[in-house]
Design a protein around this motif. Structure first.
Motif, PDB file in Angstrom:
ATOM      1  N   GLU A 160      -3.781 -19.115  17.901  1.00 58.68           N
ATOM      2  CA  GLU A 160      -2.752 -17.844  17.801  1.00 58.68           C
ATOM      3  C   GLU A 160      -3.168 -16.857  18.942  1.00 58.68           C
ATOM      4  O   GLU A 160      -4.110 -17.270  19.836  1.00 58.68           O
ATOM      5  CB  GLU A 160      -2.848 -17.342  16.275  1.00 58.68           C
ATOM      6  N   ARG A 221       6.456 -23.817  23.702  1.00 57.23           N
ATOM      7  CA  ARG A 221       6.310 -24.697  22.521  1.00 57.23           C
ATOM      8  C   ARG A 221       6.689 -26.270  22.838  1.00 57.23           C
ATOM      9  O   ARG A 221       6.039 -27.047  21.992  1.00 57.23           O
ATOM     10  CB  ARG A 221       7.379 -24.288  21.440  1.00 57.23           C
ATOM     11  N   ALA A 224       3.132 -27.362  23.555  1.00 53.13           N
ATOM     12  CA  ALA A 224       2.332 -27.574  22.002  1.00 53.13           C
ATOM     13  C   ALA A 224       2.811 -29.076  21.310  1.00 53.13           C
ATOM     14  O   ALA A 224       1.938 -29.807  21.061  1.00 53.13           O
ATOM     15  CB  ALA A 224       2.582 -26.669  21.285  1.00 53.13           C
ATOM     16  N   SER A 244      -0.499 -21.310   8.019  1.00 45.72           N
ATOM     17  CA  SER A 244       0.829 -21.935   8.488  1.00 45.72           C
ATOM     18  C   SER A 244       0.620 -22.703   9.593  1.00 45.72           C
ATOM     19  O   SER A 244       1.406 -23.491  10.030  1.00 45.72           O
ATOM     20  CB  SER A 244       1.913 -20.779   8.347  1.00 45.72           C
TER      21      SER A 244
ATOM     22  N   MET B   1       6.228 -20.000   7.848  1.00 38.19           N
ATOM     23  CA  MET B   1       5.328 -19.998   9.010  1.00 38.19           C
ATOM     24  C   MET B   1       5.125 -18.364   9.438  1.00 38.19           C
ATOM     25  O   MET B   1       6.255 -17.712   9.438  1.00 38.19           O
ATOM     26  CB  MET B   1       5.767 -20.798  10.023  1.00 38.19           C
ATOM     27  N   SER B   2       4.006 -17.835   9.647  1.00 34.81           N
ATOM     28  CA  SER B   2       3.979 -16.576  10.195  1.00 34.81           C
ATOM     29  C   SER B   2       4.201 -16.324  11.336  1.00 34.81           C
ATOM     30  O   SER B   2       4.370 -17.521  12.154  1.00 34.81           O
ATOM     31  CB  SER B   2       2.566 -16.075   9.987  1.00 34.81           C
ATOM     32  N   GLN B   4       2.754 -15.265  13.940  1.00 34.53           N
ATOM     33  CA  GLN B   4       1.999 -15.453  14.899  1.00 34.53           C
ATOM     34  C   GLN B   4       1.681 -17.172  14.995  1.00 34.53           C
ATOM     35  O   GLN B   4       1.434 -17.562  16.094  1.00 34.53           O
ATOM     36  CB  GLN B   4       0.427 -15.090  14.287  1.00 34.53           C
ATOM     37  N   ALA B   5       1.524 -17.831  13.759  1.00 32.38           N
ATOM     38  CA  ALA B   5       1.582 -19.360  13.834  1.00 32.38           C
ATOM     39  C   ALA B   5       2.711 -19.630  14.551  1.00 32.38           C
ATOM     40  O   ALA B   5       2.595 -20.673  15.373  1.00 32.38           O
ATOM     41  CB  ALA B   5       1.532 -19.948  12.369  1.00 32.38           C
ATOM     42  N   ASP B   7       4.479 -18.427  17.054  1.00 29.76           N
ATOM     43  CA  ASP B   7       4.068 -18.015  18.276  1.00 29.76           C
ATOM     44  C   ASP B   7       3.340 -19.091  19.011  1.00 29.76           C
ATOM     45  O   ASP B   7       3.449 -19.452  20.222  1.00 29.76           O
ATOM     46  CB  ASP B   7       3.544 -16.736  18.299  1.00 29.76           C
ATOM     47  N   ALA B   8       2.323 -19.736  18.170  1.00 32.68           N
ATOM     48  CA  ALA B   8       1.266 -20.476  18.956  1.00 32.68           C
ATOM     49  C   ALA B   8       1.812 -21.919  19.281  1.00 32.68           C
ATOM     50  O   ALA B   8       1.349 -22.650  20.237  1.00 32.68           O
ATOM     51  CB  ALA B   8       0.216 -20.827  18.124  1.00 32.68           C
ATOM     52  N   ILE B   9       2.876 -22.224  18.436  1.00 33.39           N
ATOM     53  CA  ILE B   9       3.392 -23.588  18.500  1.00 33.39           C
ATOM     54  C   ILE B   9       4.758 -23.820  19.297  1.00 33.39           C
ATOM     55  O   ILE B   9       5.280 -24.629  19.731  1.00 33.39           O
ATOM     56  CB  ILE B   9       3.119 -24.607  17.599  1.00 33.39           C
ATOM     57  N   ARG B  10       5.354 -22.331  19.253  1.00 34.35           N
ATOM     58  CA  ARG B  10       6.611 -22.427  19.987  1.00 34.35           C
ATOM     59  C   ARG B  10       6.570 -21.252  20.973  1.00 34.35           C
ATOM     60  O   ARG B  10       5.888 -20.229  20.890  1.00 34.35           O
ATOM     61  CB  ARG B  10       7.865 -22.449  19.390  1.00 34.35           C
ATOM     62  N   ASP B  11       7.394 -21.005  21.980  1.00 40.39           N
ATOM     63  CA  ASP B  11       7.366 -20.162  23.048  1.00 40.39           C
ATOM     64  C   ASP B  11       8.423 -19.139  22.305  1.00 40.39           C
ATOM     65  O   ASP B  11       9.547 -19.495  22.046  1.00 40.39           O
ATOM     66  CB  ASP B  11       7.953 -20.487  24.448  1.00 40.39           C
ATOM     67  N   THR B  12       7.878 -17.974  22.279  1.00 42.48           N
ATOM     68  CA  THR B  12       8.846 -16.932  21.670  1.00 42.48           C
ATOM     69  C   THR B  12      10.069 -16.498  22.501  1.00 42.48           C
ATOM     70  O   THR B  12      10.972 -15.926  21.743  1.00 42.48           O
ATOM     71  CB  THR B  12       8.126 -15.618  21.334  1.00 42.48           C
ATOM     72  N   PRO B  17      13.979 -22.541  16.579  1.00 39.98           N
ATOM     73  CA  PRO B  17      14.778 -23.674  15.927  1.00 39.98           C
ATOM     74  C   PRO B  17      14.881 -23.223  14.406  1.00 39.98           C
ATOM     75  O   PRO B  17      14.246 -22.512  13.706  1.00 39.98           O
ATOM     76  CB  PRO B  17      13.434 -24.967  15.805  1.00 39.98           C
ATOM     77  N   GLU B  19      15.294 -24.251  10.408  1.00 37.33           N
ATOM     78  CA  GLU B  19      14.231 -24.755   9.494  1.00 37.33           C
ATOM     79  C   GLU B  19      14.454 -26.158   9.472  1.00 37.33           C
ATOM     80  O   GLU B  19      13.771 -27.107   9.325  1.00 37.33           O
ATOM     81  CB  GLU B  19      14.538 -24.225   8.195  1.00 37.33           C
ATOM     82  N   PRO B  21      15.848 -28.801  12.057  1.00 33.66           N
ATOM     83  CA  PRO B  21      16.298 -29.131  13.279  1.00 33.66           C
ATOM     84  C   PRO B  21      17.367 -30.050  13.600  1.00 33.66           C
ATOM     85  O   PRO B  21      17.448 -30.933  12.542  1.00 33.66           O
ATOM     86  CB  PRO B  21      14.933 -29.408  14.230  1.00 33.66           C
TER      87      PRO B  21
END
Lengths: 453, 453
Positions: A160, A221, A224, A244, B1-2, B4-5, B7-12, B17, B19, B21
């Motif tokens: 994160e 993303r 990732a 999460s 998913m929070s 932050q979480a 954010d880490a795996i997708r680009d904000t 996406p 729930e 897809p």
């Protein structure tokens, strides 16, 4: 798929599924595959990481330590740039509504840069796990065997928006001889770019391959997703962050994952526990650093434990909110509590909150732990040897503690040196992961023309 | 998913996406989830296995060994029943078109039952991995630490129609203190049912829980899918079989998988290799048991290796078909060869076939191995110390061998006792897996009121 293989995972009497099964049957919560061009680009990145990892695997400890010191020096020299980039990230994210602990974790100031520099230098002082012999012998036929620790190769890290993890993971990977592909999240994009740049320059400066540390952040993303799918090119994936994030990586990755961090930690106050030890241990386990994974989240109390009222009183005096079941509220007396619901048993508060339940006996405590524990750390406070032994034998967690604070489940405290994270899974590494857990092993067999008879 | 979480795996900055897809984005080659009722049933089975595993984890070695002897005795007493059930399976599958090696592996006769009984008794003679201390110390503050081997808990096994694996895995799991859920494939259904029945009876007879060994075969392919998805209920999944079975499990499982078995094994015949050692080693590595994973599949030859013509001649005389590149054909002279194509470098023949290439030097040999190896075993035959050292350091495989046959990559040969399989992955276990590799570890921390400062 061969007929035999197909047979093993499907029943041949069932209709054979088409190669592209109907959409109604598809799992709905897996991430989509990344587009071909991103997978290709991340694949090329992983190939460069592989090449770099070969050079790292042959680099001796002195060379890798020079790399760590060079990163530390470079971070010191360019701290103004890094902090300026971080201000950009913080300003943008604050604007976008981020606040509190999240914003705090994103922030990098002089003191935090100093801490990162100190950690890199400490890492340089640790022994090299690579080349350590696990076991070895000469067989009756004269064959010489040894199993030695070697680097994994290419490590992926998904985390994160905590830019300190960028430096931390890069250092741990370098020391253990691994190349690393990072995915740090867009909230820390400017900071991570600045850090990546200086880390790569520092590696290059001491003759180590800059491609030992790369980032897929430019692909967002999709990067990732491509990283999680790069099985065969990436040897292991380490997610660092909240539940999460970790669950999303576990669900989506085909690359092997090491799960870290979730800690719904229990302490059982047995009948014979004394207030003299129980009070300081509970205060330490709950209040020293409530936001970390080894902090206690549920206290289980034996109905005849004389120390219990003092423990609850002192916790409350230290600002801990007690979420207590009915029997625990009776013990608490005039100590303030809030009623506990079943949700409290499952909650990792990571704050000054504690769930409190009275359980009938050790068996009931073990049953509660089996049901609600995340397998991180559980402790018993007791003076009964048989109960201590049963607790040790029957609790299925990474760390089982007798008469000490749960805060000891920590790589540094347990003497492992630097910590990669705390694994709550059973494969590969369990509990605090040090540098050794970033390695694999290789069997080396030497003969003089030996054949198998 | 929070946030932050996420954010880490997708680009904000990318659109979030939904729930669920779009189906166009879904990976097409993952198995569908099992229906809810099968997942529920397999979940209950896993819960019973978990309960059984707790009893096994506390059972001492003597008790587990009595269980192994009881299974052996029961198999001996009911062999007629087992062999009759197997005849049923063999007849049905032959009718359905199965033949050759597949049908042979399905078959269980008196001699094979004897071999299974002998293996169970041998297993009883091996030391118990549970309770072994990995490391331990008393810290400066007096805290006593030890990291000990404990059973994984619940192991899943998915394998092809080889009924001997049923007995084999049940025995290994019992000895290492684990409960096991089996998926054996419908071709061996009657045999596996008979075996499961007698194994469970034998366990019950010595007071061990019968639910330590269960099968999901009644649910067919849905049972396999549910097993692969039972993360948190099943601790580790071991696929045993060919490449396509293993890849299907890796692709579909969320339970951690240990990959075993694929071996595209290389031998490099260096310039200084002598015919005296090279000929017997190549004959042993290729012809002793060509159908197993540690047999050599590609021979790489240094252009100036004087031993090469004799090696090729003797291999051919022993019935080995040589798939040779142009330069290798020149060395072979009048020894019969077939022209090699690129496909040969990738092929695990598991038969009396060998790919042969001349490579310019050690660097070219290493490059060929990097490109085509599956990371199982590679060997160098040489009298040059520097080349041996480089080969050991630079080949990234589970086993690296100098001047000996590749057939030594085997748990029994390397002194590990019984073998679960040969892991070609880097996580948890690499190379031959013995009983120890079916365990995890637990940290036990004992104090006297210790708190962290």
């Amino acid at each position: 798929m061969s007929q035999q293989a197909a047979d093993a995972i499907r029943d041949t009497s069932a209709p054979a599924p088409s190669e592209s099964p109907g959409t109604a049957d598809r799992p709905a919560d897996r991430a989509p595959d990344a587009p071909e061009e991103v997978r290709h680009a991340v694949g090329l990145m992983a190939d460069r990481a592989r090449t770099a990892s070969r050079a790292l695997a042959r680099a001796d400890r002195d060379w890798k330590d020079r790399g760590l010191h060079a990163i530390a020096a470079s971070l010191d020299a360019r701290r103004a740039q890094v902090i300026a980039a971080n201000r950009e990230d913080v300003a943008r994210e604050r604007e976008a509504g981020m606040g509190g602990a999240l914003l705090d974790r994103l922030r990098l100031d002089d003191a935090r840069v100093d801490a990162l520099i100190a950690a890199l230098r400490e890492l340089a002082g640790l022994p090299d796990p690579v080349g350590t012999v696990v076991r070895g012998q000469t067989l009756p036929n004269g064959l010489r065997l040894r199993q030695v620790h070697v680097p994994m190769g290419v490590v992926g890290a998904i985390y994160e928006a905590r830019p300190n993890v960028t430096v931390d993971i890069a250092g741990l990977a370098l020391k253990s001889g691994n190349a690393v592909l990072l995915r740090g999240g867009s909230a820390a994009a400017a900071t991570n770019r600045a850090l990546l740049h200086l880390i790569r320059d520092a590696l290059h400066g001491v003759g180590l391959p800059a491609d030992a540390v790369q980032s897929v952040d430019e692909y967002g993303r999709e990067g990732a997703n491509a990283l999680m799918a790069a099985r065969g090119k990436v040897d292991v994936l380490i997610p660092r962050g909240g539940r999460s994030l970790i669950q999303a990586v576990v669900r989506n990755a085909t690359v092997p994952v090491i799960e870290t961090g979730e800690g719904n930690v229990h302490i059982f106050l047995d009948e014979s526990a004394s207030a003299d030890t129980a009070v300081p241990i509970l205060l330490n386990a709950k209040t020293q650093r409530p936001s970390v994974c080894n902090t206690v989240e549920t206290l289980l109390i034996h109905p005849r434990c004389a120390a219990a009222p003092a423990v609850l009183r002192e916790l409350s005096r230290s600002g801990v909110r007690l979420h207590a079941d009915e029997r625990a509220r009776a013990i608490a007396g005039d100590v303030p509590t809030v009623p506990a619901t079943e949700e409290d048993w499952a909650t990792e508060y990571m704050d000054l909150d504690l769930a409190v339940a009275v359980v009938d006996d050790l068996d009931a405590a073990l049953e509660h732990i089996r049901r609600w524990s995340t397998g991180h750390t559980e402790a018993i406070l007791t003076n009964d040897l048989a109960n201590a032994e049963r607790f040790i034998a029957e609790v299925d967690s990474a760390a089982v503690i007798v008469n000490a604070s749960t805060r000891f489940t920590d790589g540094g405290q347990l003497g492992l040196g630097a910590e990669v994270g705390i694994s709550t899974q059973k494969m590969h590494a369990r509990g605090p992961m040090g540098l050794r857990e970033l390695t694999t092993t290789k069997w080396i067999v030497q003969g003089d023309g030996h054949v198998r008879s």
